[in-house]
Design a protein around this motif. Structure first.
Motif, short mmCIF file in Angstrom:
data_model
loop_
_atom_site.label_atom_id
_atom_site.label_comp_id
_atom_site.label_asym_id
_atom_site.label_seq_id
_atom_site.Cartn_x
_atom_site.Cartn_y
_atom_site.Cartn_z
N ILE A 7 -3.07 6.37 -10.19
CA ILE A 7 -4.11 5.28 -10.35
C ILE A 7 -3.72 4.14 -9.67
CG2 ILE A 7 -5.26 3.58 -12.03
CD1 ILE A 7 -6.14 6.70 -12.06
N VAL A 8 -4.51 3.48 -8.62
CA VAL A 8 -4.32 2.27 -8.03
C VAL A 8 -4.71 1.17 -9.02
CG1 VAL A 8 -4.74 0.67 -5.94
CG2 VAL A 8 -4.75 3.38 -5.75
N VAL A 9 -3.87 0.15 -9.01
CA VAL A 9 -4.05 -0.97 -9.86
C VAL A 9 -4.13 -2.19 -8.93
CG1 VAL A 9 -3.56 -2.36 -11.61
CG2 VAL A 9 -3.38 0.13 -12.00
N GLY A 10 -5.11 -3.01 -9.19
CA GLY A 10 -5.40 -4.26 -8.22
C GLY A 10 -5.41 -5.66 -9.35
N ILE A 11 -4.62 -6.53 -9.05
CA ILE A 11 -4.52 -7.78 -9.95
C ILE A 11 -4.97 -8.73 -9.14
CG2 ILE A 11 -3.31 -9.02 -11.36
CD1 ILE A 11 -1.20 -6.82 -11.99
N THR A 12 -6.03 -9.55 -9.44
CA THR A 12 -6.48 -10.48 -8.58
C THR A 12 -6.34 -12.10 -9.53
OG1 THR A 12 -8.98 -10.70 -9.62
CG2 THR A 12 -8.34 -9.28 -7.59
N GLY A 13 -6.63 -13.04 -8.95
CA GLY A 13 -6.44 -14.29 -9.38
C GLY A 13 -7.26 -14.83 -10.79
N MET A 30 2.10 7.08 -20.12
CA MET A 30 1.21 8.47 -20.15
C MET A 30 1.77 9.28 -19.13
SD MET A 30 -2.51 7.61 -21.11
CE MET A 30 -2.72 5.74 -20.46
N GLY A 31 2.90 9.02 -18.39
CA GLY A 31 3.49 9.69 -17.21
C GLY A 31 2.58 9.66 -15.76
N ILE A 32 1.61 8.63 -15.79
CA ILE A 32 0.63 8.58 -14.57
C ILE A 32 1.47 7.63 -13.61
CG2 ILE A 32 -1.50 7.72 -13.85
CD1 ILE A 32 -2.59 8.36 -16.59
N GLU A 33 1.34 8.03 -12.16
CA GLU A 33 1.76 7.36 -11.29
C GLU A 33 1.11 6.01 -10.87
OE1 GLU A 33 3.63 9.58 -7.95
OE2 GLU A 33 2.23 8.51 -6.68
N VAL A 34 1.56 4.80 -11.03
CA VAL A 34 0.65 3.79 -10.63
C VAL A 34 1.00 2.93 -9.31
CG1 VAL A 34 0.33 1.29 -11.53
CG2 VAL A 34 0.83 3.24 -13.22
N SER A 77 -6.78 9.48 3.13
CA SER A 77 -5.91 10.77 3.17
C SER A 77 -4.68 10.69 1.92
CB SER A 77 -5.21 11.11 4.55
OG SER A 77 -4.20 10.08 4.74
N PHE A 78 -4.19 9.31 1.47
CA PHE A 78 -3.71 9.35 0.32
C PHE A 78 -4.27 9.69 -0.75
CE2 PHE A 78 -1.30 7.00 -2.65
CZ PHE A 78 -0.01 7.59 -2.83
N GLN A 79 -3.93 10.71 -1.55
CA GLN A 79 -4.83 11.26 -2.79
C GLN A 79 -4.55 10.52 -3.98
OE1 GLN A 79 -7.26 13.97 -2.82
NE2 GLN A 79 -7.18 13.12 -0.87
N THR A 80 -5.54 9.57 -4.43
CA THR A 80 -5.54 9.02 -5.63
C THR A 80 -6.46 9.61 -6.62
OG1 THR A 80 -6.79 7.40 -5.25
CG2 THR A 80 -4.57 6.96 -4.76
N ASP A 81 -6.41 9.20 -8.10
CA ASP A 81 -7.55 9.65 -8.88
C ASP A 81 -8.31 8.23 -9.51
OD1 ASP A 81 -6.57 12.42 -9.44
OD2 ASP A 81 -4.72 11.52 -9.46
N GLU A 115 -14.35 7.44 -0.66
CA GLU A 115 -13.81 8.71 -1.01
C GLU A 115 -14.44 9.19 -2.14
OE1 GLU A 115 -11.99 10.69 0.83
OE2 GLU A 115 -11.56 9.20 2.45
N ARG A 116 -15.42 8.21 -3.02
CA ARG A 116 -16.02 8.50 -4.18
C ARG A 116 -15.38 8.95 -5.42
NH1 ARG A 116 -21.35 8.58 -2.51
NH2 ARG A 116 -21.75 9.37 -0.25
N ARG A 117 -14.08 8.13 -5.45
CA ARG A 117 -13.31 8.24 -6.54
C ARG A 117 -13.51 7.34 -7.56
NH1 ARG A 117 -8.10 8.35 -2.26
NH2 ARG A 117 -8.71 10.45 -1.64
#
Length: 189
Positions: A7-13, A30-34, A77-81, A115-117
């Motif tokens: 999972i990609v997490v973005g943090i803004t201001g 939970m063992g999820i790659e952040v 091409s970098f697969q994320t969920d 990518e419709r994720r």
């Protein structure tokens, strides 16, 4: 070959860094790659509100600099969920809604959308003006989940962490990640 959920997490201001901090820790537990990227103001607000330096999150996440458009999360091409931007400033929301990909946060968001994720934005602003609402509508029409940082009270919270967990639980629900952060309505034992 199977891989860990990412999972990609973005943090803004925007205010509300505690939601991001809690989400990142929960995903890690939970063992999820952040994969974490923060805007310059996101870094400052996290430090101001939570007393946490972004670098302190290295034990929970892979951290990217917001100017690094060569980062893995900048490519489809970098697969994320999925991705969540929490909190999401109106500046970042507007950039994404208008296709501006000049930072890693907005570029990664554009990638997740094309990518419709699963993609969740958590605006933390009040009140919304008509431009904010139009930008949110544009993203919603593109399939993005708009989840304002508005905790419910039907679980009768007595401490701030219960309010934070309510919002984080809703984010995890939108990402379709099973969790036990809070008791669900109608599931009381």
């Amino acid at each position: 070959m199977s891989r860990k959920m990412r999972i990609v997490v973005g943090i803004t201001g925007a205010s509300g860094s505690i939601y991001a901090y809690t989400l990142i820790r929960a995903l890690h537990q939970m063992g999820i790659e952040v994969h974490l990227v923060a805007t310059e103001m996101g870094v400052k607000v996290m430090q101001f509100e939570c007393g946490v330096d972004i670098e302190d999150l290295k034990e929970y996440a892979i951290i990217y600099h917001n100017k690094n458009l060569f980062a893995a999360i900048a490519s489809g091409s970098f697969q994320t969920d999925g991705m969540v931007i929490v909190p999401c400033s109106m500046n970042t929301l507007g950039a994404i809604a208008n296709g501006v990909g000049d930072s890693l946060v907005s570029r990664a968001a554009g990638v997740v959308m094309k990518e419709r994720r699963n993609f969740v934005v958590v605006p933390r602003e009040a009140p919304f003006n008509v431009i904010h609402l139009r930008n949110m509508m544009t993203l919603a029409e593109a399939g993005v989940s708009i989840l304002p940082a508005s905790p419910g009270f039907y679980h009768q919270p007595t401490e701030i962490w219960e309010l934070v967990n309510f919002v984080v639980a809703r984010i995890l629900d939108e990402l379709r990640i099973e969790h036990e952060l809070m008791e669900r309505w109608g599931e009381k034992e």
